[in-house]
Design a protein around this motif. Sequence first.
Motif, PDB file in Angstrom:
ATOM      1  N   HIS A  56       0.606   4.608  -2.091  1.00  0.00           N
ATOM      2  CA  HIS A  56       2.028   4.275  -2.190  1.00  0.00           C
ATOM      3  C   HIS A  56       2.343   3.046  -1.350  1.00  0.00           C
ATOM      4  O   HIS A  56       3.156   2.206  -1.740  1.00  0.00           O
ATOM      5  CB  HIS A  56       2.880   5.477  -1.760  1.00  0.00           C
ATOM      6  CG  HIS A  56       2.756   6.633  -2.694  1.00  0.00           C
ATOM      7  ND1 HIS A  56       3.486   6.739  -3.846  1.00  0.00           N
ATOM      8  CD2 HIS A  56       1.938   7.717  -2.671  1.00  0.00           C
ATOM      9  CE1 HIS A  56       3.140   7.849  -4.489  1.00  0.00           C
ATOM     10  NE2 HIS A  56       2.199   8.456  -3.794  1.00  0.00           N
ATOM     11  N   VAL A  57       1.696   2.963  -0.198  1.00  0.00           N
ATOM     12  CA  VAL A  57       1.894   1.789   0.655  1.00  0.00           C
ATOM     13  C   VAL A  57       1.349   0.542  -0.056  1.00  0.00           C
ATOM     14  O   VAL A  57       1.943  -0.533  -0.014  1.00  0.00           O
ATOM     15  CB  VAL A  57       1.193   1.996   2.020  1.00  0.00           C
ATOM     16  CG1 VAL A  57       1.278   0.734   2.866  1.00  0.00           C
ATOM     17  CG2 VAL A  57       1.809   3.184   2.746  1.00  0.00           C
ATOM     18  N   LEU A  79      10.025   1.584  -5.630  1.00  0.00           N
ATOM     19  CA  LEU A  79       8.738   1.940  -5.039  1.00  0.00           C
ATOM     20  C   LEU A  79       8.711   3.420  -4.650  1.00  0.00           C
ATOM     21  O   LEU A  79       9.735   3.975  -4.240  1.00  0.00           O
ATOM     22  CB  LEU A  79       8.484   1.097  -3.796  1.00  0.00           C
ATOM     23  CG  LEU A  79       8.099  -0.359  -4.068  1.00  0.00           C
ATOM     24  CD1 LEU A  79       8.242  -1.186  -2.808  1.00  0.00           C
ATOM     25  CD2 LEU A  79       6.655  -0.425  -4.586  1.00  0.00           C
ATOM     26  N   THR A 128       2.391   4.007 -13.346  1.00  0.00           N
ATOM     27  CA  THR A 128       3.662   3.418 -13.774  1.00  0.00           C
ATOM     28  C   THR A 128       4.149   2.420 -12.725  1.00  0.00           C
ATOM     29  O   THR A 128       4.586   1.308 -13.040  1.00  0.00           O
ATOM     30  CB  THR A 128       4.717   4.530 -13.962  1.00  0.00           C
ATOM     31  OG1 THR A 128       4.215   5.460 -14.928  1.00  0.00           O
ATOM     32  CG2 THR A 128       6.033   3.958 -14.449  1.00  0.00           C
ATOM     33  N   SER A 129       4.048   2.837 -11.477  1.00  0.00           N
ATOM     34  CA  SER A 129       4.496   1.981 -10.383  1.00  0.00           C
ATOM     35  C   SER A 129       3.613   0.734 -10.265  1.00  0.00           C
ATOM     36  O   SER A 129       4.113  -0.394 -10.157  1.00  0.00           O
ATOM     37  CB  SER A 129       4.478   2.789  -9.082  1.00  0.00           C
ATOM     38  OG  SER A 129       4.948   2.016  -8.010  1.00  0.00           O
ATOM     39  N   ALA A 157       4.357  -1.596 -13.084  1.00  0.00           N
ATOM     40  CA  ALA A 157       5.650  -2.259 -12.887  1.00  0.00           C
ATOM     41  C   ALA A 157       5.530  -3.427 -11.901  1.00  0.00           C
ATOM     42  O   ALA A 157       6.258  -4.419 -11.991  1.00  0.00           O
ATOM     43  CB  ALA A 157       6.698  -1.248 -12.395  1.00  0.00           C
ATOM     44  N   ARG A 158       4.602  -3.285 -10.957  1.00  0.00           N
ATOM     45  CA  ARG A 158       4.396  -4.341  -9.959  1.00  0.00           C
ATOM     46  C   ARG A 158       3.502  -5.450 -10.478  1.00  0.00           C
ATOM     47  O   ARG A 158       3.310  -6.447  -9.800  1.00  0.00           O
ATOM     48  CB  ARG A 158       3.746  -3.760  -8.688  1.00  0.00           C
ATOM     49  CG  ARG A 158       4.469  -2.615  -8.024  1.00  0.00           C
ATOM     50  CD  ARG A 158       5.735  -3.017  -7.349  1.00  0.00           C
ATOM     51  NE  ARG A 158       5.499  -3.996  -6.272  1.00  0.00           N
ATOM     52  CZ  ARG A 158       6.449  -4.550  -5.556  1.00  0.00           C
ATOM     53  NH1 ARG A 158       7.726  -4.264  -5.789  1.00  0.00           N
ATOM     54  NH2 ARG A 158       6.180  -5.420  -4.615  1.00  0.00           N
ATOM     55  N   LEU A 178       7.459   4.436  -2.044  1.00  0.00           N
ATOM     56  CA  LEU A 178       7.827   4.397  -0.623  1.00  0.00           C
ATOM     57  C   LEU A 178       9.299   4.737  -0.430  1.00  0.00           C
ATOM     58  O   LEU A 178       9.665   5.436   0.525  1.00  0.00           O
ATOM     59  CB  LEU A 178       7.571   2.997  -0.052  1.00  0.00           C
ATOM     60  CG  LEU A 178       6.115   2.607   0.184  1.00  0.00           C
ATOM     61  CD1 LEU A 178       6.057   1.168   0.676  1.00  0.00           C
ATOM     62  CD2 LEU A 178       5.483   3.544   1.194  1.00  0.00           C
ATOM     63  N   LEU A 226      10.194   4.506 -11.259  1.00  0.00           N
ATOM     64  CA  LEU A 226       9.016   3.714 -10.884  1.00  0.00           C
ATOM     65  C   LEU A 226       8.810   2.566 -11.870  1.00  0.00           C
ATOM     66  O   LEU A 226       8.471   1.443 -11.487  1.00  0.00           O
ATOM     67  CB  LEU A 226       7.761   4.597 -10.826  1.00  0.00           C
ATOM     68  CG  LEU A 226       7.762   5.672  -9.731  1.00  0.00           C
ATOM     69  CD1 LEU A 226       6.634   6.680  -9.949  1.00  0.00           C
ATOM     70  CD2 LEU A 226       7.614   5.042  -8.340  1.00  0.00           C
ATOM     71  N   MET A 229      -1.788   6.119   1.302  1.00  0.00           N
ATOM     72  CA  MET A 229      -1.891   4.655   1.331  1.00  0.00           C
ATOM     73  C   MET A 229      -1.759   4.014  -0.058  1.00  0.00           C
ATOM     74  O   MET A 229      -1.487   2.817  -0.157  1.00  0.00           O
ATOM     75  CB  MET A 229      -3.218   4.231   1.971  1.00  0.00           C
ATOM     76  CG  MET A 229      -3.267   4.400   3.472  1.00  0.00           C
ATOM     77  SD  MET A 229      -1.967   3.442   4.350  1.00  0.00           S
ATOM     78  CE  MET A 229      -1.037   4.814   5.066  1.00  0.00           C
ATOM     79  N   ASP A 272      -0.461   9.305 -13.569  1.00  0.00           N
ATOM     80  CA  ASP A 272       0.429   8.479 -14.386  1.00  0.00           C
ATOM     81  C   ASP A 272       1.623   7.916 -13.610  1.00  0.00           C
ATOM     82  O   ASP A 272       2.095   6.820 -13.920  1.00  0.00           O
ATOM     83  CB  ASP A 272       0.883   9.243 -15.637  1.00  0.00           C
ATOM     84  CG  ASP A 272       1.674  10.499 -15.316  1.00  0.00           C
ATOM     85  OD1 ASP A 272       1.706  10.907 -14.149  1.00  0.00           O
ATOM     86  OD2 ASP A 272       2.268  11.055 -16.254  1.00  0.00           O
ATOM     87  N   LEU A 273       2.111   8.633 -12.595  1.00  0.00           N
ATOM     88  CA  LEU A 273       3.264   8.104 -11.854  1.00  0.00           C
ATOM     89  C   LEU A 273       2.876   6.866 -11.055  1.00  0.00           C
ATOM     90  O   LEU A 273       3.541   5.828 -11.127  1.00  0.00           O
ATOM     91  CB  LEU A 273       3.858   9.185 -10.938  1.00  0.00           C
ATOM     92  CG  LEU A 273       4.603  10.305 -11.681  1.00  0.00           C
ATOM     93  CD1 LEU A 273       5.183  11.315 -10.687  1.00  0.00           C
ATOM     94  CD2 LEU A 273       5.718   9.748 -12.567  1.00  0.00           C
ATOM     95  N   ALA A 323       1.199  -0.059  -3.221  1.00  0.00           N
ATOM     96  CA  ALA A 323       2.008  -0.473  -4.374  1.00  0.00           C
ATOM     97  C   ALA A 323       2.906  -1.657  -4.015  1.00  0.00           C
ATOM     98  O   ALA A 323       3.050  -2.611  -4.799  1.00  0.00           O
ATOM     99  CB  ALA A 323       2.846   0.707  -4.880  1.00  0.00           C
ATOM    100  N   GLU A 324       3.487  -1.589  -2.836  1.00  0.00           N
ATOM    101  CA  GLU A 324       4.419  -2.644  -2.421  1.00  0.00           C
ATOM    102  C   GLU A 324       3.732  -3.997  -2.237  1.00  0.00           C
ATOM    103  O   GLU A 324       4.378  -5.042  -2.305  1.00  0.00           O
ATOM    104  CB  GLU A 324       5.101  -2.226  -1.112  1.00  0.00           C
ATOM    105  CG  GLU A 324       6.291  -3.093  -0.746  1.00  0.00           C
ATOM    106  CD  GLU A 324       7.030  -2.560   0.482  1.00  0.00           C
ATOM    107  OE1 GLU A 324       8.237  -2.783   0.597  1.00  0.00           O
ATOM    108  OE2 GLU A 324       6.378  -1.906   1.338  1.00  0.00           O
TER     109      GLU A 324
END
Lengths: 227, 227, 227, 227, 227, 227
Positions: free
Chosen positions: A71-72, C207, A102-103, A106-107, C209, C202, A69, A98-99, A74-75
């Motif tokens: 990753h979900v 994403l 980063t995401s 970025a958001r 995703l 990223l 979740m 860290d990945l 992040a959007e």
Amino acid sequence: MYELGVVYRHIQRADRATAEALAALGSATVHEAMGRVGLMKPYMRPIQTGVQVSGTAVTVLLQPGDNWMMHVAAEQIQPGDIVVATVTAECSDGYFGDLLATSFQARGARALIIEAGVRDVKTLKEMNFPVWSRYISSKGTIKATLGSVNIPIVCAGAYVTPGDVIVADDDGVVCVPAARAVETLAAAQKRESFEGEKREKLASGVLGLDMYKMREPLAAAGLRYID
Amino acid sequence: MYELGVVYRHIQRADRATAEALAALGSATVHEAMGRVGLMKPYMRPIQTGVQVSGTAVTVLLQPGDNWMMHVAAEQIQPGDIVVATVTAECSDGYFGDLLATSFQARGARALIIEAGVRDVKTLKEMNFPVWSRYISSKGTIKATLGSVNIPIVCAGAYVTPGDVIVADDDGVVCVPAARAVETLAAAQKRESFEGEKREKLASGVLGLDMYKMREPLAAAGLRYID
Amino acid sequence: MYELGVVYRHIQRADRATAEALAALGSATVHEAMGRVGLMKPYMRPIQTGVQVSGTAVTVLLQPGDNWMMHVAAEQIQPGDIVVATVTAECSDGYFGDLLATSFQARGARALIIEAGVRDVKTLKEMNFPVWSRYISSKGTIKATLGSVNIPIVCAGAYVTPGDVIVADDDGVVCVPAARAVETLAAAQKRESFEGEKREKLASGVLGLDMYKMREPLAAAGLRYID
Amino acid sequence: MYELGVVYRHIQRADRATAEALAALGSATVHEAMGRVGLMKPYMRPIQTGVQVSGTAVTVLLQPGDNWMMHVAAEQIQPGDIVVATVTAECSDGYFGDLLATSFQARGARALIIEAGVRDVKTLKEMNFPVWSRYISSKGTIKATLGSVNIPIVCAGAYVTPGDVIVADDDGVVCVPAARAVETLAAAQKRESFEGEKREKLASGVLGLDMYKMREPLAAAGLRYID
Amino acid sequence: MYELGVVYRHIQRADRATAEALAALGSATVHEAMGRVGLMKPYMRPIQTGVQVSGTAVTVLLQPGDNWMMHVAAEQIQPGDIVVATVTAECSDGYFGDLLATSFQARGARALIIEAGVRDVKTLKEMNFPVWSRYISSKGTIKATLGSVNIPIVCAGAYVTPGDVIVADDDGVVCVPAARAVETLAAAQKRESFEGEKREKLASGVLGLDMYKMREPLAAAGLRYID
Amino acid sequence: MYELGVVYRHIQRADRATAEALAALGSATVHEAMGRVGLMKPYMRPIQTGVQVSGTAVTVLLQPGDNWMMHVAAEQIQPGDIVVATVTAECSDGYFGDLLATSFQARGARALIIEAGVRDVKTLKEMNFPVWSRYISSKGTIKATLGSVNIPIVCAGAYVTPGDVIVADDDGVVCVPAARAVETLAAAQKRESFEGEKREKLASGVLGLDMYKMREPLAAAGLRYID
């Protein structure tokens, strides 16, 4: 409450300017201004020191040992948001590294608050991505079971609704309901405005006993001085 | 013992020069010199790093969620004192922040040792006011119920009498009874004087096994080497 | 297993070059490369920050409040080793301080991993001798009862055989069995090689995703988006 | 305080009749009668249920993993005593089992209070020898290092002087200083005498709000009822 | 949320018959039927054994070391209610004993769930008044600071709204939102209806592997049997 | 070590008669006979009281919040086995309840030892299926990720190889390596045979100080008696 397998895309975020103004006041003053409610448990600790942030909550409910979740989530991040995550049961696994940072960065995410573990803490600090967590752990997670994004959650004992304001610093993490953000900011600023004067008096040697006029109530309560 | 609602104004402080000389030796050496007693539990942690202090104890017994007695204690502080505070039940609340620290510092306090929570830790570090506590928490406290100042207390498992010497550093917090301060200082300095020589030998590759003549007692105890 | 009163002088150390190469990859990546096993419990924390080390294990089984075997272990250290110590029962005492660190460093030890307490942490940091421990405590120990050196032990939940590779950093401590060191290094390096590219994507706003093609499995699992 | 290697043979025990009369009142009432001080931490739990005892303290200071002093303490027990033991550092080992219990019981001990572990708990219960401890553990101890018997100790956060009265039941363990035993008994009996009447009123449906006349102070404090 | 100093007199209780029917199903089955949400943390333990209850929540927010609101709550109890209480900070004090239990029982309360301490546990068990708490402690509390009654609270990690259904037994405590009580009961009863048949099969030696048809998915996941 | 996704079907069980004979001696005596090694951490507690069992280990490595492997393990159980399970990270979820217990019992399992949570504890006790666990929790688990069956594991700090003997009672859980079972039984029986005589002596008033001839070594260690 606690719906599983859902993502709410549209949440009512607290006013951005108000949310941002709360950072400068710090979690202790904001918590006082709220009437001493809304604090996360003190086991939530920053991985860095000296950082003071605030932002609007994007919430995540995770499963044990499973960070799907994240990753979900992040959007769903908008600039100025703080991601607030918890797990259906206590888990020390490293859900975030860290990945993902980063995401999230970025958001436009300001920080992560997670009642679980994180990893890559050295890199996270180098990236200036602040995190408050319960654990630090190298252990990774799987991606197999659904949780939810942007439902109300309980994180470290505090009830957090998506869009609420989160204030975090070295003292801890406070959640200010979106509907109370404006009044809380005003109350916190008022408290803060008196602090400078008080500090000066105390620094000059005036006692709190006198400044706060405590001697009478203490005597009334029966305090006895013994020589 | 454990009298409530009293403040002892005149306490027998350990000799100031002795109290101050103990800081340089550190909590581990002082604890050894005491015969390995008087140590607070290891959950007492400094909010700063690298600070080594000593001073004479002003003690405070607090009530859960109530820091009234901290203000009463401020008046009893003399330069060179360390305030040692505990609560009648475990409590993580932030009993102490930058305002009280300003007052304590103005009175000449060297540090605070508290078996409870503190807040404003970023500011406290900037003020160079050292604190050892069990918790860090944004949560404030009320001022409603009497405790006591300068009675003997149990803080983090150590029995502390007003006027005792407190030695604190990154390793922990030790309490040296006032009556034993002089002999403890002497014993600690003696221990310390041997350390340099030992360190040099070990650095040159001499083994502790040989330096401390442990091979025989180990063999006598039955240690077997297997190739 | 768990033989008491013995010291194994000859242990099968993992290949030195492999052992050293694992440090750069970090505990999280190595743990993933191992298939997510071999991690010590997250209560093992570094006394310093930002240090990443690896080395071959010299193991020590200690008795409560007794560090005699640490001195015995010193003699078994070879350059590039990491000492891994545990106690037959949980104990917070300070088993290790600056003198032992001087000796270990003189023998070529890279670090200490100990499921117990350490002291002199300020000096240890100044000496650049890294330590991961469960506790920090001023309390010293006696030298009276035998344990063992270089037997297989369980340290903080991980099974460690003498000669295994230990990888430790701010995230935690992982043990790689000697027999799996080469394959683990290869797997970890492979993971690492993909990280840079992922991070760039990223950072550019792609994403997870999409990058990890999660949308379909999430939909298949029943995830619902609500507007 | 905290002298090591000594046994005080003659201690000033609280009056036996007073000590015994306190058992019937229970730890909660006695603690209230003391002014809410002297309570051991709530992690001290009975191995049995439903037992309520009191007696005069014979104190023991133990070393980690070492129960030598328990045997020394046995000789100092007089009928009606309760042995109160702690360790110089937290330790979960089983310091006490059925053999020591047999010896203590033969000497007339009423119970054991120990801030450490015990074992043979099934047999201890069959022997009707009550124990309050922090841990239960099969792990035995050695007999190598001196502690002390009948010195003042801190046990589970409470300061206990030899001869003090210990009151223990399912709710916890309280220490009543010998010098305060008589007044505490009187105060506790007075509290107790009002309980029956209160209980009857409450059972009949009268509210505490009315019985304790709380409605006015609650209103004065600002309590608002919302329909 | 978290309003202080208020008492809501009229709350929307879940349907009484539904609330009562949930007790027989037990917390584990009800928690499954809810989709595995709403569970309190496992540190909430019963003081008694073998009791299974359910009822509608009357909520209480308490202050540290202060049980004033418990008396206020008593008046709001209706037959079939369960009082659910928490504190603004973690506190082990004994907030509840035999007198309050007498009053609660006279009002028709079924049980108390409290994230804090209770006392008089022996008497509470004799009275058949069931309690789930985090701590047991002899320590009493004061009556000085307002909290609230019948506001939404977070108790042991679960969000509880007044009128929700609480189900508690030896396995733990679950909160079922009033709006979901009917569907949860239906789902739980359905689960339960299959249990008898499953139990019989398993008792006869049929393996879960076959009964649940797990062999294929296990093989698909890569499980290897080694002879 | 720690292979994932495998089931070893043929394990070398300790001699059945030896394994069974160890139950009567109890975990404390067996642990002593082993030389004080092999004990699980004292946080492993029985859900029942008064039960003493022994058997040969079938081991299970589980994933957080996932009990799939428990079903796989059921098939590997032979009469007289004890299932020993742990998780790759600390988890309090209820991995085991009455249905799995029915299946395990049908296969001839003697008990479950699990470093995680269990549920349906009331029913488990009624079924006379003994369990030692770290947690009790209503929370269920999923079946999605592979672990392993019958590989060596670390459970609650003890290293357990499939086929080892487990001895568990109210005092705790000990693991006896299969290869040492016979000698351990002999040593334990020898210890036990002396206990009766010792108990009689102590019951008659003989002191351990005299029975164990401790007076001289105590004096040699410097013990001072003060009148």
